[in-house]
Design an enzyme around this catalytic site. Structure first.
Site, PDB file in Angstrom:
ATOM      1  N   LYS A   1      -8.704  -3.030  -8.302  1.00  0.00           N
ATOM      2  CA  LYS A   1      -9.193  -3.653  -7.055  1.00  0.00           C
ATOM      3  C   LYS A   1     -10.482  -2.961  -6.627  1.00  0.00           C
ATOM      4  CE  LYS A   1      -7.433  -4.685  -2.364  1.00  0.00           C
ATOM      5  NZ  LYS A   1      -7.994  -3.767  -1.380  1.00  0.00           N
TER       6      LYS A   1
ATOM      7  N   THR B   1      -6.844   0.987  -6.513  1.00  0.00           N
ATOM      8  CA  THR B   1      -7.972   0.621  -5.657  1.00  0.00           C
ATOM      9  C   THR B   1      -9.130   1.556  -5.962  1.00  0.00           C
ATOM     10  OG1 THR B   1      -6.576  -0.315  -3.939  1.00  0.00           O
ATOM     11  CG2 THR B   1      -8.749   0.439  -3.254  1.00  0.00           C
TER      12      THR B   1
ATOM     13  N   HIS C   1     -13.077  -4.121   0.078  1.00  0.00           N
ATOM     14  CA  HIS C   1     -12.146  -3.500   1.018  1.00  0.00           C
ATOM     15  C   HIS C   1     -12.308  -4.089   2.427  1.00  0.00           C
ATOM     16  CE1 HIS C   1      -9.453   0.164   0.598  1.00  0.00           C
ATOM     17  NE2 HIS C   1      -9.298  -0.107   1.878  1.00  0.00           N
TER      18      HIS C   1
ATOM     19  N   TYR D   1      -2.833   5.139  -3.768  1.00  0.00           N
ATOM     20  CA  TYR D   1      -3.963   6.054  -3.606  1.00  0.00           C
ATOM     21  C   TYR D   1      -3.563   7.378  -4.230  1.00  0.00           C
ATOM     22  CZ  TYR D   1      -6.423   3.047  -0.277  1.00  0.00           C
ATOM     23  OH  TYR D   1      -7.124   2.023   0.309  1.00  0.00           O
TER      24      TYR D   1
ATOM     25  N   SER E   1       0.841  -1.206   0.000  1.00  0.00           N
ATOM     26  CA  SER E   1       0.000   0.000   0.000  1.00  0.00           C
ATOM     27  C   SER E   1       0.870   1.249   0.000  1.00  0.00           C
ATOM     28  CB  SER E   1      -0.886  -0.011   1.254  1.00  0.00           C
ATOM     29  OG  SER E   1      -1.515   1.245   1.412  1.00  0.00           O
TER      30      SER E   1
END
Ligand SMILES: Cc1cc2nc3c(=O)[nH]c(=O)nc-3n(C[C@H](O)[C@H](O)[C@H](O)COP(=O)(O)O)c2cc1C
Length: 358
Positions: A212, A156, A236, A130, A107
């Protein structure tokens, strides 16, 4: 510390090692936590219809994803603030993945950063970003991740805005790496993401792209049509949209839409080897286990995660053998039947003996 003999003991160690805030951050979900319970409830509602008298003397669990050999069809999903569970953070997960023989998705919301992890532990590895900047910023991050040796890029798509995690709010807990969407006051780049973002990445970069957060056939088909390389079914871990379907219930329509054109990953509520086998029976190529990863890390860092994966592998092999499946190709929906769950589903309902080892 990492000598536990069962996953139940690992969970117990994790609980002992974490503060209340970090524990709640790990096990909690959005709002009423219905999506989380649905994930577990649906996994629990599948029962095996095993076949007998198949030769299962040589059960094979090895597979590949994006050219990487994996000892079992289990991926370690991105976990923001994983350093809250064990000081090694993303590096320790990378080491465990390397030592055991599986794949990590790192991440962007954890420490150390993706370039440090890449320097410290050889790949292959996938990077999940992100968006906290504009397209130029995103392009630079992707380019740098390619240069750092990442073999896949994960977008994501279920976190365009950050959910309300009431457990964290009530306890005034802020995850170590901060909130995962853009900080208050900043333009929310994550929210402005669209199918154009997918097209842009595919057109500009050769790195395989994973999306995702796909949970319906329409989006799965759109991903494949857009050239996405891996479709990742996820809600999630119930931490984003509350009252969503269980991921294992979304899986069949996604598998049907994808038609084998690209690999399908599923996560959400998979905690034990039998759970993984159920996901594979219903058409997933790979199963992700987020809280499993976090709990093992909290139980004792890298060594505990390797130990947890080793026990998980035993559980998968035994489940396959007892279901009459010697290979992953033998895992089919006909090995399963939907029945009422035997208990009340919850984040830890796959560890019913937890209270007995207190
Ligand atoms: C503590 C925690 C942090 C997470 N952080 C991220 C993240 O940074 N990026 C992401 O895409 N998903 C994140 N997720 C979701 C996981 O990648 C995964 O989809 C989810 O945990 C799967 O459900 P499970 O926990 O029931 O296995 C996080 C999950 C947890 C539990």
């Amino acid at each position: 510390m990492s000598k536990f003999r069962s996953l139940t003991e690992a969970v117990k160690l994790a609980r002992e090692n974490l503060s209340q805030g970090d524990w709640d951050y790990l096990v909690g979900a959005a709002d009423t936590e219905t999506s989380l319970r649905r994930n577990r409830g649906a996994v629990e509602s599948w029962a095996f219809r095993p076949r007998i008298l198949n030769d299962v003397s040589d059960v094979q669990t090895a597979t590949q994803l994006l050219g990487t050999d994996m000892r079992i069809p289990v991926i370690l999903p991105p976990i923001g603030s994983v350093q809250a569970f064990s000081p090694g953070g993303g590096t320790a997960v990378a080491q465990a993945a390397d030592e055991f023989g599986t794949l990590q998705i790192l991440s962007s919301a954890c420490a150390p950063d993706f370039e440090t992890v890449a320097r410290e532990v050889p790949g292959p590895r996938i990077y999940q970003l992100y968006l906290t900047g504009d397209e130029g910023w995103m392009d630079e991050q992707i380019q740098r991740s390619i240069e750092a040796g990442y073999t896949g890029f994960c977008l994501t798509a279920d976190t365009q805005v950050y959910s309300r995690r009431e457990r964290d709010i009530l306890k005034q807990y802020t995850p170590m790496s901060g909130r995962t969407a853009s900080p208050a006051g900043d333009f929310n780049y994550q929210a402005s993401m669209s199918w154009d973002t997918v097209a842009h990445i595919k057109q500009k970069f050769a790195i395989p792209l994973i999306v995702k957060g796909v949970v319906v056939a329409e989006d799965a088909k759109r991903c494949v049509d857009a050239g996405v390389d891996v479709v990742y079914v996820s809600n999630h871990g119930g931490r984003q949209l509350d009252h969503s379907r269980a991921c294992i219930d979304s899986l069949p329509e996604v598998v049907e839409a994808v038609q084998g054109r690209v690999p399908v990953i599923v996560d959400g509520g998979f905690m034990r080897g039998a759970d993984v086998v159920k996901g594979l029976c219903l058409g997933a190529d790979i199963v992700g286990m987020g809280r499993f990863e976090g709990l093992c890390m909290a139980a004792g860092g890298k060594d505990a995660l390797v130990r947890g994966l080793t026990i998980l592998e035993q559980e998968i092999r035994i489940t396959m053998a007892l279901a009459g499946a010697a290979t992953l190709a033998d895992l089919k929906p006909s090995l399963l039947e939907r029945l009422e769950p035997v208990g009340t589903p919850s984040v830890l309902s796959s560890f019913p003996l937890l209270s007995e080892i207190d």
